[in-house]
Design a protein around this motif. Structure first.
Motif, PDB file in Angstrom:
ATOM      1  N   ALA A 114       0.681  -1.859  -0.100  1.00 57.42           N
ATOM      2  CA  ALA A 114       0.216   0.085  -0.263  1.00 57.42           C
ATOM      3  C   ALA A 114       0.753   1.175  -0.528  1.00 57.42           C
ATOM      4  N   ILE A 115       0.550   2.507  -1.259  1.00 56.49           N
ATOM      5  CA  ILE A 115       0.676   3.508  -0.833  1.00 56.49           C
ATOM      6  C   ILE A 115       0.073   4.479  -0.138  1.00 56.49           C
ATOM      7  N   PHE A 116       0.138   5.255   1.056  1.00 57.71           N
ATOM      8  CA  PHE A 116      -0.695   6.378   0.923  1.00 57.71           C
ATOM      9  C   PHE A 116      -0.329   7.565   1.520  1.00 57.71           C
ATOM     10  N   ARG A 117      -1.281   8.449   0.865  1.00 61.46           N
ATOM     11  CA  ARG A 117      -0.934   9.440   1.233  1.00 61.46           C
ATOM     12  C   ARG A 117      -2.533  10.451   1.683  1.00 61.46           C
ATOM     13  N   ARG A 118      -2.637  11.631   2.117  1.00 68.00           N
ATOM     14  CA  ARG A 118      -3.514  12.282   2.724  1.00 68.00           C
ATOM     15  C   ARG A 118      -4.423  12.122   2.455  1.00 68.00           C
ATOM     16  N   THR A 119      -4.539  13.027   0.974  1.00 65.19           N
ATOM     17  CA  THR A 119      -6.053  12.668   0.620  1.00 65.19           C
ATOM     18  C   THR A 119      -5.770  11.704  -1.066  1.00 65.19           C
ATOM     19  N   LEU A 120      -7.695  11.382  -0.784  1.00 63.80           N
ATOM     20  CA  LEU A 120      -7.335  10.931  -2.283  1.00 63.80           C
ATOM     21  C   LEU A 120      -7.296  11.964  -3.810  1.00 63.80           C
ATOM     22  N   THR A 121      -7.066  12.951  -3.661  1.00 65.07           N
ATOM     23  CA  THR A 121      -6.666  14.067  -4.486  1.00 65.07           C
ATOM     24  C   THR A 121      -4.965  14.627  -4.652  1.00 65.07           C
ATOM     25  N   LEU A 170      -3.523   2.394  -3.267  1.00 64.01           N
ATOM     26  CA  LEU A 170      -3.885   3.272  -3.587  1.00 64.01           C
ATOM     27  C   LEU A 170      -4.409   3.940  -1.927  1.00 64.01           C
ATOM     28  N   CYS A 171      -3.711   4.545  -1.401  1.00 63.51           N
ATOM     29  CA  CYS A 171      -5.063   4.534  -0.190  1.00 63.51           C
ATOM     30  C   CYS A 171      -5.027   5.922   0.625  1.00 63.51           C
ATOM     31  N   PHE A 172      -5.960   6.300   1.343  1.00 66.12           N
ATOM     32  CA  PHE A 172      -5.664   7.515   1.697  1.00 66.12           C
ATOM     33  C   PHE A 172      -6.174   7.765   3.291  1.00 66.12           C
ATOM     34  N   CYS A 173      -6.037   8.558   4.581  1.00 62.66           N
ATOM     35  CA  CYS A 173      -6.403   8.800   5.571  1.00 62.66           C
ATOM     36  C   CYS A 173      -7.035  10.490   6.038  1.00 62.66           C
ATOM     37  N   ASN A 174      -7.880  10.888   5.517  1.00 58.07           N
ATOM     38  CA  ASN A 174      -8.572  12.325   5.258  1.00 58.07           C
ATOM     39  C   ASN A 174      -8.681  12.539   6.750  1.00 58.07           C
ATOM     40  N   ASP A 193       3.831   7.763   1.349  1.00 63.69           N
ATOM     41  CA  ASP A 193       4.608   9.305   0.737  1.00 63.69           C
ATOM     42  C   ASP A 193       4.206  10.717   2.049  1.00 63.69           C
ATOM     43  N   GLU A 194       4.635  11.657   1.198  1.00 63.39           N
ATOM     44  CA  GLU A 194       4.112  12.818   2.166  1.00 63.39           C
ATOM     45  C   GLU A 194       4.791  12.569   3.787  1.00 63.39           C
ATOM     46  N   SER A 195       4.669  12.296   4.508  1.00 62.64           N
ATOM     47  CA  SER A 195       4.006  10.844   5.788  1.00 62.64           C
ATOM     48  C   SER A 195       4.196  11.939   6.925  1.00 62.64           C
ATOM     49  N   SER A 196       4.761  13.470   7.012  1.00 61.37           N
ATOM     50  CA  SER A 196       4.914  14.627   7.429  1.00 61.37           C
ATOM     51  C   SER A 196       3.189  15.228   7.882  1.00 61.37           C
ATOM     52  N   HIS A 197       2.610  14.849   7.192  1.00 60.33           N
ATOM     53  CA  HIS A 197       1.139  15.428   6.548  1.00 60.33           C
ATOM     54  C   HIS A 197       0.014  14.174   7.878  1.00 60.33           C
ATOM     55  N   PHE A 198       1.024  13.354   7.611  1.00 55.64           N
ATOM     56  CA  PHE A 198      -0.056  12.310   8.519  1.00 55.64           C
ATOM     57  C   PHE A 198       0.535  12.610  10.622  1.00 55.64           C
ATOM     58  N   THR A 199      -0.888  12.466  11.386  1.00 54.56           N
ATOM     59  CA  THR A 199      -0.331  12.586  12.495  1.00 54.56           C
ATOM     60  C   THR A 199       0.702  11.060  13.227  1.00 54.56           C
ATOM     61  N   GLU A 200       1.361  10.922  14.416  1.00 58.90           N
ATOM     62  CA  GLU A 200       1.423  10.315  14.737  1.00 58.90           C
ATOM     63  C   GLU A 200       1.212   9.246  14.835  1.00 58.90           C
ATOM     64  N   SER A 225       9.426  12.317   2.973  1.00 58.87           N
ATOM     65  CA  SER A 225       8.594  13.630   3.465  1.00 58.87           C
ATOM     66  C   SER A 225       9.393  14.788   3.585  1.00 58.87           C
ATOM     67  N   ASN A 226       9.502  15.878   3.477  1.00 63.12           N
ATOM     68  CA  ASN A 226      10.093  17.192   3.214  1.00 63.12           C
ATOM     69  C   ASN A 226      10.179  17.897   5.069  1.00 63.12           C
ATOM     70  N   PRO A 227      10.015  18.301   5.756  1.00 66.67           N
ATOM     71  CA  PRO A 227      10.254  18.277   7.241  1.00 66.67           C
ATOM     72  C   PRO A 227       8.837  19.124   7.511  1.00 66.67           C
ATOM     73  N   GLY A 228       7.743  19.841   8.248  1.00 68.77           N
ATOM     74  CA  GLY A 228       7.166  20.455   8.457  1.00 68.77           C
ATOM     75  C   GLY A 228       6.016  19.924   8.290  1.00 68.77           C
ATOM     76  N   ASN A 229       4.620  20.435   8.961  1.00 69.80           N
ATOM     77  CA  ASN A 229       3.924  20.365   8.887  1.00 69.80           C
ATOM     78  C   ASN A 229       2.783  19.261   9.945  1.00 69.80           C
ATOM     79  N   VAL A 230       2.114  18.732  10.273  1.00 73.78           N
ATOM     80  CA  VAL A 230       2.034  18.272  11.601  1.00 73.78           C
ATOM     81  C   VAL A 230       2.657  17.647  11.965  1.00 73.78           C
TER      82      VAL A 230
END
Length: 325
Positions: A114-121, A170-174, A193-200, A225-230
């Motif tokens: 599975a590959i996750f991103r925060r949103t489906l978009t 392809l998965c997401f968690c809004n 991918d872009e894991s810093s968009h996800f909470t711990e 991911s990059n630094p920053g975000n939640v």
């Protein structure tokens, strides 16, 4: 760390390593090419990529590549349970995650990845098309060794199914509660991918979905991911500056080193059962194709953000924290 060693474990003193067997992971040679995804070894890109003898670092005039760039090759060869490949923009992190996930599907039959991103978009705009291109999805002319379609894509379910029965989801968690949609999930590879968009909590829960009842099959977690975000704070705590409780008096782990945190006091978990971690820093200039095509990208665009955000994206600076939540 010597790429491919199953015994490289960071110890209490710099340069000293324990010979403690780690979960076996395939050794990916640096000359690993992506062309073998095609049953006849063809390059998936248009125009075809330059051969390795002409461009050892990979790449062609359009920036596509069939040979991993050096930092990507280090990530492909990682033996860590949890690898974080992160830092500045443009380093080739997402491309690595896509290729590693597809490769895992092709190596192990009837498995799920599975590959996750925060949103489906984000999935549809940034990953879906690239995976379709790489895997020749729904191309009836390209078939696996058993004669079945090499890869087919179910757009309604966002699932790629390969000729060997393995699936790439392809998965997401809004929202945080969305992780429970995957409560019955069983995967051998978790890519965020872009894991810093996800909470711990979200990432910890998704890690519990990495399980398989078959011997000889790897179980890996890969974050990019990059630094920053939640998620800035917990990324820094997991990979850059771990807590004293996890270190137990040891020195801070260095980039590329594999290390194993100590379990929390009172935990039923044995020290050898704690998942190993590795941090591979990413920089813009790791991506030779992009750096050659747009050498002024950082100076003309990213640094224009100013402040800590520019340091995070241009320099991969985890001490710049103005976007931490």
């Amino acid at each position: 760390m010597r790429a491919g060693s199953k015994y490289d474990v960071w110890s209490a003193e710099r340069g000293v390593r324990h010979r403690v067997p780690l979960p076996l992971r395939r050794t990916q040679p640096f000359e690993f090419t992506f062309g073998y995804l095609h049953p006849e070894g063809h390059c998936p890109h248009t125009p075809p990529c330059s051969s390795p003898d002409k461009k050892p670092a990979g790449g062609n005039e359009d920036g596509s590549r069939c040979v991993p760039q050096p930092k990507q090759a280090r990530a492909h060869a990682s033996l860590a349970d949890i690898l974080f490949y992160g830092g500045a923009v443009g380093g080739g992190k997402s491309e690595y995650a896509i290729v590693e996930a597809v490769t895992l599907c092709l190596e192990y039959r009837y498995c799920k990845v599975a590959i996750f991103r925060r949103t489906l978009t984000q999935l549809e705009q940034e990953l879906e098309g690239r995976i379709i291109l790489l895997t020749w999805a729904d191309n009836k002319a390209i078939r696996g060794p058993n004669g079945k379609l090499f890869c087919k894509y179910n757009r309604a379910r966002h699932v790629f199914t390969f000729w060997n029965g393995s699936e790439l989801h392809l998965c997401f968690c809004n929202n945080e509660k969305d992780v429970y949609k995957y409560q019955s999930f069983q995967i051998i590879g978790l890519f965020i991918d872009e894991s810093s968009h996800f909470t711990e909590f979200m990432v910890k829960y998704l890690i519990t979905r990495v399980r398989v009842a078959r011997r000889g099959v790897p179980k890996i977690i890969r974050l990019t991911s990059n630094p920053g975000n939640v998620g800035h704070g917990w990324h820094k705590r997991w990979f850059i500056r771990p807590t004293s409780e996890e270190l137990g008096g040891r020195l801070l782990p260095q980039p590329f080193e594999i290390w194993r945190p100590l379990p929390k006091a009172g935990s039923p978990v044995k020290p050898e059962q704690v998942l190993t971690r590795q941090f591979i820093p990413a920089w813009f200039h790791d991506n030779f194709a992009l750096a050659e095509a747009d050498p002024d990208y950082l100076a003309s665009k990213v640094y224009g953000l100013g402040g800590d955000k520019a340091k995070q994206l241009a320099e991969g600076d985890w001490d710049a924290n103005d976007s931490m939540i």
